[in-house]
Every structure is written in C-alpha cells, then in structure tokens.
Design an enzyme around this catalytic site. Structure first.
Site, PDB file in Angstrom:
ATOM      1  N   TRP A 357      15.021  53.958 -70.896  1.00 34.55           N
ATOM      2  CA  TRP A 357      16.238  53.580 -70.168  1.00 34.55           C
ATOM      3  C   TRP A 357      16.186  54.043 -68.714  1.00 34.55           C
ATOM      4  CZ3 TRP A 357      21.229  56.845 -69.966  1.00 34.55           C
ATOM      5  CH2 TRP A 357      20.944  58.203 -69.991  1.00 34.55           C
ATOM      6  N   ASP A 358      15.261  54.960 -68.440  1.00 36.55           N
ATOM      7  CA  ASP A 358      15.057  55.432 -67.067  1.00 36.55           C
ATOM      8  C   ASP A 358      14.999  54.244 -66.101  1.00 36.55           C
ATOM      9  OD1 ASP A 358      14.127  57.230 -69.074  1.00 36.55           O
ATOM     10  OD2 ASP A 358      12.998  58.379 -67.604  1.00 36.55           O
ATOM     11  N   GLU A 499      20.018  64.546 -75.715  1.00 40.76           N
ATOM     12  CA  GLU A 499      19.140  64.560 -76.894  1.00 40.76           C
ATOM     13  C   GLU A 499      19.132  65.898 -77.632  1.00 40.76           C
ATOM     14  OE1 GLU A 499      15.323  63.257 -75.510  1.00 40.76           O
ATOM     15  OE2 GLU A 499      15.975  61.185 -75.239  1.00 40.76           O
ATOM     16  N   LYS A 619      21.429  68.742 -73.032  1.00 38.53           N
ATOM     17  CA  LYS A 619      20.158  68.575 -72.330  1.00 38.53           C
ATOM     18  C   LYS A 619      20.396  67.848 -71.006  1.00 38.53           C
ATOM     19  CE  LYS A 619      15.576  66.487 -72.894  1.00 38.53           C
ATOM     20  NZ  LYS A 619      14.732  65.615 -73.699  1.00 38.53           N
ATOM     21  N   GLN A 620      21.326  66.917 -71.005  1.00 36.27           N
ATOM     22  CA  GLN A 620      21.557  66.087 -69.824  1.00 36.27           C
ATOM     23  C   GLN A 620      22.945  65.472 -69.932  1.00 36.27           C
ATOM     24  OE1 GLN A 620      18.363  63.934 -71.927  1.00 36.27           O
ATOM     25  NE2 GLN A 620      18.927  62.306 -70.518  1.00 36.27           N
TER      26      GLN A 620
END
Ligand code: BGC
Ligand code: BGC
Length: 984
Positions: A357-358, A499, A619-620
């Site tokens: 998806w980056d 994640e 994580k993000q």
C-alpha cells in the site's frame, strides 16, 4: 569536479581508511549530495544512497573496482523470478559497472595504498554520480581518478560510465579492464542461466552477453563498448563464460589525462523478442558518450520543471527533500504499465521488489499531482493485476477482487506465510498480514478516485479505474459480516494499518476506508450509468455496458452497498470525539513509551509479539492515518476537536522511532495542521533523513520509498497546508520557523498551480525569552566533565582522551558512556554503576566552582536582559545544572531551569528547550537559545526557536548568529542581527 595538483600537494596524506566517519558526514548543497570521505563500515548503506536510475532500471552506488563486502545490484522493473518462501523476487541483473584500473600491475582499490583525496557527489539535478579520488599505490605511484556514471533518462536502455585517469608523479603502464558480470546474485541465490555471449561485429570495440532467468524465463541482453581518448591503444576481448571483458594497456605520461568511456545497452524479453540482438543493434548506432550525457541532462531539466520543491532558509531540508524526490522519480516511469514501484524502489533487495500500500497511499500523490502520466501507469498496473486479485478472492472464498498485501508480476498474493529464523532452534513466525491486513483494496480505490479527481481523466476511469473500484466493492460485499443482533455490518479478524495488533474486530481505519470505498463505488456506478447510458452504442460507450455485464452488476448491488454504508460499525465515542482503534483497544494494558528509552529497536522487539498485542501501543498511525486520509471528507465523527483529541491520545502511544518508517511523515503533516510546527518539523526531519542518516540501520536494504513519498506530502499538505478543493488547490501554510520561502507546483484538472509561500510575519522578531545552555556557554564545566570521564575511563581501562571527549559535547550522560564503551558489552547494572561513579567524581569537582568561574561577559548580558524585561531560563542536558547555577551565584538572575531530569529525550530532541519555554510561559517562536554544541543548535531549531551559537562555525554554523563568546554582546545588536537573518 577536477582539482589542481598544486593545491593538492599541500594536503596532508592520512590513510582515509583509518578515519572513522559518521553518517552525518554527508554534505547537503542545494542540488548536490556530497560524501567527503569513504567509510568502509557504511559501504552498503551508501550504495543504496547513491543509487541512480531512470525509471526502467536502478543501479546501486557500488564502486567500479568491486569490494567483497559490497552489494552491487542493478534491478530492472518487472524482472522477477521464483524463489522459495517469498515466492518471487526482483532479480539482480548482470553488473555493468565493473571497471578495474591497474598501475604497473597494482590494482586500484581504496583499501590498499593511500587515498589522498576522496569525494563522491550525486548531482540531483542531472542524475549524475561522480567520484574524485587521488590514490597512491602501495609502491608509491600517484593517480587522479575521476569516475562518473548515469542511467540515461533520454533513452532508458542506455547506460554510461566514464573514468578519467591522470598519473601525477610517474609515467608508466596503466591497464584498464571493463566487464559485464553475468553472475550477479540475490543474497546467495542465483537466478540466471548463461545463454550466449560474444564480440561485437563491424570492428566495434565491444562485447555482449545473453542470459535467462531460471524459472520465469525472462531473457536479458546487454552489450557494451569502450572508447579511449588520449591514447591510440585498442582493446583486447577476453571471454570467460558469463564474464565478457575488454582489456587495454597503455603507456601513460605524467600529467596527461586519458579518458575511458564505457557505454552499455540493455533489453529484456519483456521489451522485445530478441533482447541480445536489440542491445547490440542499439549499441552500434549510439553517438559518443558526451552526446548521450547531454541528452540525459536535458531530460532531467524537464522533470524538475514540474516536480521540484524549493525551500529557502534551510539548506539541509532543501537538499534532502530534493534527494527524496530524486529517489522516487528514478524508480518510476510512464512507459510500462505492467510494473509499479516497490517498498524499496529499485535501490535494494529488501522486501524483494514487492509492492505494498506504500505505493498508492504514500508515493502516488506526488505523481498524481506533478507527473500524472506516471500515476496513471502505476494504477494501470493494478488494473492488470486484477486477475491475480480475483484468484486471491476466490481462493479465500470471496467474490470480486481482493488485492494481495504484497504484489509482484501477476497480482497474486506473494507475502511470505512465515518468516524463517536464522536460529536453528527457534520457531518460524507466522506472518498474518497476508490473511488479515485487508485494507489494501480500499487504499487502491482511494488512489484511483483521487487520480480521477485530480486529472479529470474520464477515459481512464471508464476503461480501467471503474473496474478496479467496482470489482473490489464486490469483494467487500462478500467479506462484510451481518450481525443480526446488533443490526450492523462488521469486519472481524483483521489487521489494521497498525501491525502490532494481529487479530482485531472492527478496526476503525479498515471499516471507514471500506465504507468510503462503497460510497465511491455507488458514485462510479451511477457515473457510468449516467454518462454512458445503455443503448447508445459507440465503442467507448460499449465499454461501460461491457463492464457492468462482465462484473454482473445490477442496481441491486447499488442498493446493498448503500445499506452497508449506512450500517457499517465503527467504534467511537461521540461525546469525546475519540475513535477507538478497534473494539476493545481502550481496555488493553496502557503503556508509557518513555519507560523504554533509550532503545535501539522496536517496542515489539523489546516486549515480544504477544505482549505487544496486549498493549495500547502502535507500530504506526491507524486512527490518525484515517483522519489524515479523510481530511477532506467526513471522517467518523463530526466532533470539532476530533483531530486534536485523537492526536493527543494516539501520538504518544505510537512507536515512532523504531516502529514503522511510514510514521514520521504522517505525524509531521498532522502536527503541522494542528499548528504544532516545531514538532512537525522534527518529525519531518526524521522522515527526510531516514536513509541519508541511516537512522533505522537498514538503509542497505534499499530506500524507504513510502517515507520519501510521505516527505512530499508533508511539505505540500503539512507545511503548505494544501487542501484540494473543487475549484483548485488552496494553501494555508504553516512553515517551519527557519523557512523563509516554499515554492512548488501542482497539476489540477489540466492546469498548473504555482505556490510561492512565505511566513506571514517577516518582521522584527519579538524576543521575550532567552534560554542558556550552561556548559561551554556560561562556564566551562566541560573541563570537569572531561576529567570525571577520564578518571572513570582510566579505572575501567577504556581508551579515552581529550580528543575523544570532543564527541561528548552537549551529549547526555548515558549517550556519553555509550561513546566511551563503544562496541564492548557491559551488563546494564555495570553501566548504571559507571554512570553513578562518573557523576560522583563530577559532583565532587563542581564543589569548587565559584562566581569567578563564570565566563567573561556572561553576568553583564544576563543583567542587561533582565533589565529589558526578557525572561531567562537554563536549558541543559546536565542533571547537575541547578547546582552549578547556584555555585556560580546567578540563581537570582534565572527564572526557570530545565535540566537533565526535566525531560527524557536528550538533545537534539527539542524537549529540554520546549520545557524551559513552557516554564517561562513563552511561545517557542519568541525564544532565543544560546548554545555551544551542534546537537544543542539542532534541538533549538527543532523547537522552532532563534539560535545563537557560541564557538566555531563548523560546530555551530547552523545557528542564526555565531559568536566567539559573550564578551561585549548587547541585546540591541542581537535583535538587529536576528532581524537581518529574516531578510536574507
Ligand atoms: C509496515 C507496512 C508497510 C511495509 C512495507 C511494514 O513495516 O508496517 O505498513 O507497508 O512495512 O513498507
Ligand atoms: C511487514 C509486513 C510484510 C512482512 C513480510 C513484515 O515485517 O510488517 O508488512 O508483509 O514483513 O514481508
């Protein structure tokens, strides 16, 4: 760059291999990235950083002469081959760089002989990598070597390499060997079968090579020729299997330069049927090196005309932003819509060339809004990948198309099922993202929709985009679960953007993205019906009818989607505006990330996978990612402070430093939008430097492409505050304090919009507070610190001296100790004891400090500031700052003290200064920091404050004003000087 001999003969002649270099050693000039010395420890990271490319291929910055520890790679888009466990990977292609220079039998290598001068430069404006070396062979022969290389942007099948050789203090034989290396490998794995090789026809000094991938049967042909200018020797062909080589030896004359020009052509069977023949034919027709270079440079000029970002007032950011855009651009092309850019671009083997998806969420906006043809090509790749996505959906028991978490040539799922540990007794770790991280299909729809909005490209939407949005909407229809009891649709057993939580129900990010996706599916369906009504039968209009037929779409589908949109559950609290990351998140054990500082690994590595799953740690960005993506539309709640509330909750619980490199850029945008410019700038610099400073230690695996794309978004949507409105983009800038100007262009519905943004108040700075560092500014406790460390080091038999002490300036106690112990391992308790011991020695010694130890000029300045009504604080890393201030007898002149106990993150984090400003009750923009250390100046800039550096420019040159000391310094002059810095 060429250098004169006279000038160089004055240089000292150290062996540069023995001088340690730090990653900060890169020099940032506007358009040029300079590596002033060679550090073998950073060989692989620097190979990544100095990658060149042209959107067709990328070549890492490995050296022509080759080193055993090197990781040379040339990666060509779309050339994948099968491999165990990870299914498929981008194949390392034959190495075209090899060029070996020998003098009287001594081979040029940086790890032999003496390197008297070294400099590598990447010219970002023209995509040219060069290296100047003055080298003395072990037997004392000195040569100047000037290498240069490019991957032509004017003709993507052409590569050029030039080496200029000048003997400085001898005349003698020089041998040059130029090869194509047909044995490249992917970390020990061989993908190539040698098919054929030979000498070029028609008397051309050249050779060619033909190879084929073992399992995907992609053929590659490469050909090369050489020209030598300055001597009339010709080349000999040697042809060991898989390694065609051209060799020449000539007599070189002292002071005279010989130029060797190597030109290479490359094709694969994905471009043409007979790639080896095509490579030879193309090579035979090519003009001279200089002509090729000229065409290449012109092609680059056109790129920057549209995609450049200009920043004034912050040269490092200017150059580093351009660097990030350069790396994105060289990994992308509009010429092949069967490929897309992977998480590590074409610059390294990390993630094996897989596409995440980056691409759609992080990288694409840069292209959509400045190079729309490239964005279209990447999105068309997803169109071709629909077949794989349909297979994934069917395999998983769903309808429609379900895009794979990791994608490659076919669009089938290629995320590994497990990661295999190197420890033979450890268990394999199951990788759940392939089964559960399903938001990707909505992310792709999001990118398709925004491409259409930005370009108005109706034809592409009709022929490609609509099918992507609609077939994935069919997948969601079959994936959503109806829960009759609660009368709602749910998505259970998923992984969100974060994640760290590997199996959750109703992840707000996923659910809202899916809901949004279904809204757009309804809109696209209606658009098709309305724009191309059935029965009007031109060919294009048939395409719309064929599509509804192919997907068997009916108006019932539309009704179901609408029901699902209305009843899809998203957990949030309407009263507070707080969105719950997933059902039950707020019940998990909480965390204070400060408790784990300092650390060098992710929180998941510290706590383990299971424990991390049980904690409120991310994580993000997940909820914050959602709020960012939904910034122009209804997010989840219409609470007026939703962004601030969710920011305050989730940002401190996010593992920013070692979680995911995708985080800092997104946090920078949101912080800028919330007006927290100092914080935004700090996050932004983390993103922009992630590879240039190798801050995560994995740059050798390749460029962090999502972060690079996020950097563009942070400048445009964060600092530029761009909102995309129907009648065009509108800016509400929040520029970082040092930026005096920001310029960029956006392409919106057929028109270019140019932005030229300046800070709103370019006027005399309104200074209300001064924050002084102590050591090296007000007094010299540096000497006491040094003596205490020296005593400890001597007791522990650790090597340390005055010179080593220089690196400790402004650095916290723990970091200082880490510098001194270096690679030696000590248990935590021993480290603690040593820190305590050093502190004891130091505290004993500062007992002797008195008023007399104040630096000249200090008291006068403090008194003058006080008279002028300026507030004064201390901002020091030292935990003993308060004691020192008392001993110096200036406690009565100081309003607040921020010391090593006030904050956890040491300088260059801005925390200590922000804390001091808060104590004074003054906004950062109205504060001046006086500092003597590089990290201190960095911290102050990150805090958004004015800066005065005490000491030499090479240490504190980044400050607004640089002074040798405080003698005779007056407030009025400082004000005038700060005012002038605004006007340059
Ligand atoms: C991140 C993902 C990302 C992937 C590739 C992972 O560490 O969590 O969001 O897509 O890296 O960059
Ligand atoms: C990443 C995932 C990726 C997996 C396998 C993990 O480290 O977080 O996004 O799919 O590796 O490549």
């Amino acid at each position: 760059m060429h250098f004169g001999c006279a000038q160089l003969s004055l240089l000292p002649t150290p062996n540069l291999m023995n001088i340690p270099a730090h990653s900060r050693d890169l020099i940032y000039a506007d358009w040029t990235l300079i590596e002033p010395q060679f550090d073998p420890k950073q060989l692989r990271a620097r190979e990544t950083i100095f990658t060149i490319g042209n959107g067709y291929l990328g070549t890492r910055g490995s050296f022509e002469e080759g080193y055993p520890q090197a990781l040379p790679a040339t990666l060509v888009h779309g050339v994948y081959d099968d491999v165990p466990v990870i299914y498929t990977e981008l194949v390392n292609c034959p190495d075209w760089l090899s060029l070996v220079v020998s003098v009287n039998g001594e081979r040029f290598r940086l790890d032999h002989g003496d390197t008297l001068h070294y400099e590598r430069q990447l010219d970002l404006r023209h995509g040219l990598l060069s290296r100047s070396v003055r080298w003395r062979s072990p037997t004392g022969k000195t040569l100047d070597l000037q290498f240069e290389r490019f991957a032509s942007l004017a003709d993507r099948h052409v590569l050029g390499l030039r080496c200029q050789i000048t003997p400085i203090d001898f005349s003698g034989t020089i041998e040059v060997q130029s090869s194509l290396n047909g044995y490249p490998e992917n970390q020990g794995f061989d993908h190539w079968e040698q098919i054929d090789q030979g000498k070029l026809a028609q008397g051309i000094q050249g050779v060619w090579l033909q190879v084929r991938t073992l399992r995907s049967h992609i053929e590659l042909g490469m050909a090369t020729k050489i020209a030598v200018i300055g001597t009339d020797e010709s080349f000999q062909v040697a042809s060991p299997p898989g390694y065609p080589t051209l060799t020449t030896a000539f007599s070189a004359i002292k002071g005279q330069t010989i130029r060797v020009e190597k030109v290479v052509t490359l094709f694969t069977s994905q471009d043409t049927e007979l790639p080896a023949q095509a490579a030879q034919d193309k090579l035979a027709d090519l003009p001279a090196y200089a002509v090729l270079l000229e065409a290449h440079q012109q092609a680059w000029d056109a790129v920057w005309q549209h995609s450049d970002i200009e920043i004034e007032g912050d040269r490092t950011a200017q150059s580093a932003v351009r660097y990030n855009l350069f790396q994105l651009f060289i990994s992308a092309s509009a010429h092949n819509d069967r490929v897309s850019v992977s998480a590590k671009t074409l610059s390294g083997l990390g993630y094996r060339g897989h596409i995440f998806w980056d691409t759609e969420i992080f990288i694409l906006p840069f292209f959509t809004l400045t190079q729309p043809a490239i964005a279209r090509s990447f999105l068309t790749y997803r169109y071709h990948a629909l077949e794989g996505a349909r297979r994934k959906a069917a395999h998983s028991g769903y309808q429609g198309a379900m895009f794979p978490w990791e994608s490659a040539a076919t669009g089938d799922e290629v995320t590994p099922k497990t990661s295999i540990p190197t420890d033979p007794y450890a268990e394999a770790v199951r990788i759940w993202v392939r089964d559960r991280e399903i938001h990707l299909s909505a992310d792709i729809a999001y990118a398709v929709w925004h491409y259409w909005q930005a370009t108005g490209d109706d034809n592409w939407l009709r022929d490609y985009g609509a099918e992507i949005i609609l077939d994935t909407a069919l997948f969601w229809m079959s994936r959503l679960e109806w829960h009759a009891e609660q009368e709602r649709y749910e998505l259970c057993g998923v992984i969100g953007a974060d994640e760290y939580h590997e199996q959750v129900n109703n992840n707000a990010f996923t659910n809202r993205m899916v809901q949004w996706h279904l809204e757009k599916a309804v809109a696209v369906y209606e658009w098709l019906q309305h724009t191309f009504p059935v029965g009007e039968a031109s060919q294009n209009e048939n395409r719309a009818a064929t599509l509804t037929q192919k997907l068997q779409l009916t108006s019932e589908h539309r009704l179901s989607w609408q029901a699902m949109i209305a009843q899809l559950y998203i957990p949030y609290d309407a009263k507070t505006g707080l969105i719950e990351q997933f059902e039950g998140f707020f019940q998990l054990k909480d965390i204070d990330l400060n408790d784990y500082e300092p650390r060098k690994q992710s929180i998941q590595a510290v706590l383990g996978i299971d424990e991390t799953n049980q904690r409120q740690v991310l994580k993000q960005p997940d909820v914050l990612m959602l709020l960012y993506l939904m910034r122009d539309t209804q997010s989840v709640t219409d609470h007026p402070d939703a962004l601030q509330k969710n920011w305050d909750y989730y940002a401190p619980r996010t593992d920013i430093t070692y979680g995911s490199s995708l985080t800092p850029a997104i946090h920078a945008i949101l912080a800028a939008n919330l007006g927290a410019t100092a914080d935004a700038y700090q996050q932004f610099m983390q993103a922009v430097m992630v590879d240039l400073e190798d801050s995560r230690g994995n740059t050798e695996d390749g460029i962090h492409a999502a972060s690079a794309g996020g950097v563009w978004q942070a400048v445009v949507f964060g600092f530029g505050g761009i909102q995309l409105k129907d009648d065009g983009p509108v800016a509400t800038p929040h520029l970082p304090p040092t930026w005096t100007r920001l310029k960029f262009k956006l392409h919106w519905r057929g028109t270019w919009h140019s932005f030229d943004l300046t800070p709103p108040s370019a006027q005399v700075p309104d200074i209300q507070g001064f924050i002084f560092d102590v050591d090296g500014v007000l007094t010299d406790t540096a000497e006491y610190h040094y003596k205490a460390w020296q005593r400890l080091a001597d007791e522990e038999k650790l090597p340390f001296d005055r010179q080593a002490n220089e690196a400790l300036r402004g650095v916290s106690r723990r970091e200082s100790l880490m510098h001194i112990v270096g690679d030696r391992q000590f248990p935590e308790a021993a480290l603690q004891e040593m820190m305590e011991r050093k502190n004891r020695y130091y505290v004993e010694s500062i007992e002797t400090i008195t008023h007399k130890d104040l630096f000249p000029g200090a008291v006068e300045l403090l008194q003058e500031l006080r008279k002028a009504g300026i507030k004064i604080a201390i901002g020091s890393a030292s935990k003993n700052a308060r004691a020192v201030i008392e001993k110096l007898g200036i406690g009565n002149l100081v309003d607040a003290i921020a010391d090593g106990d006030s904050v956890t993150r040491p300088k260059p984090a801005p925390d200590v200064f922000l804390y001091a400003a808060k104590q004074l009750g003054i906004e950062p923009a109205h504060c001046v920091v006086v500092e003597d250390a590089t990290v201190g100046i960095e911290a102050a800039i990150a805090a958004g404050m004015w800066t005065i550096g005490i000491g030499p420019s090479d240490r504190v040159g980044a400050a607004n004003i640089v002074l040798p000391n405080l003698i005779g310094v007056h407030l009025t002059e400082l004000r005038t000087k700060l005012d002038q810095t605004l006007k340059v």
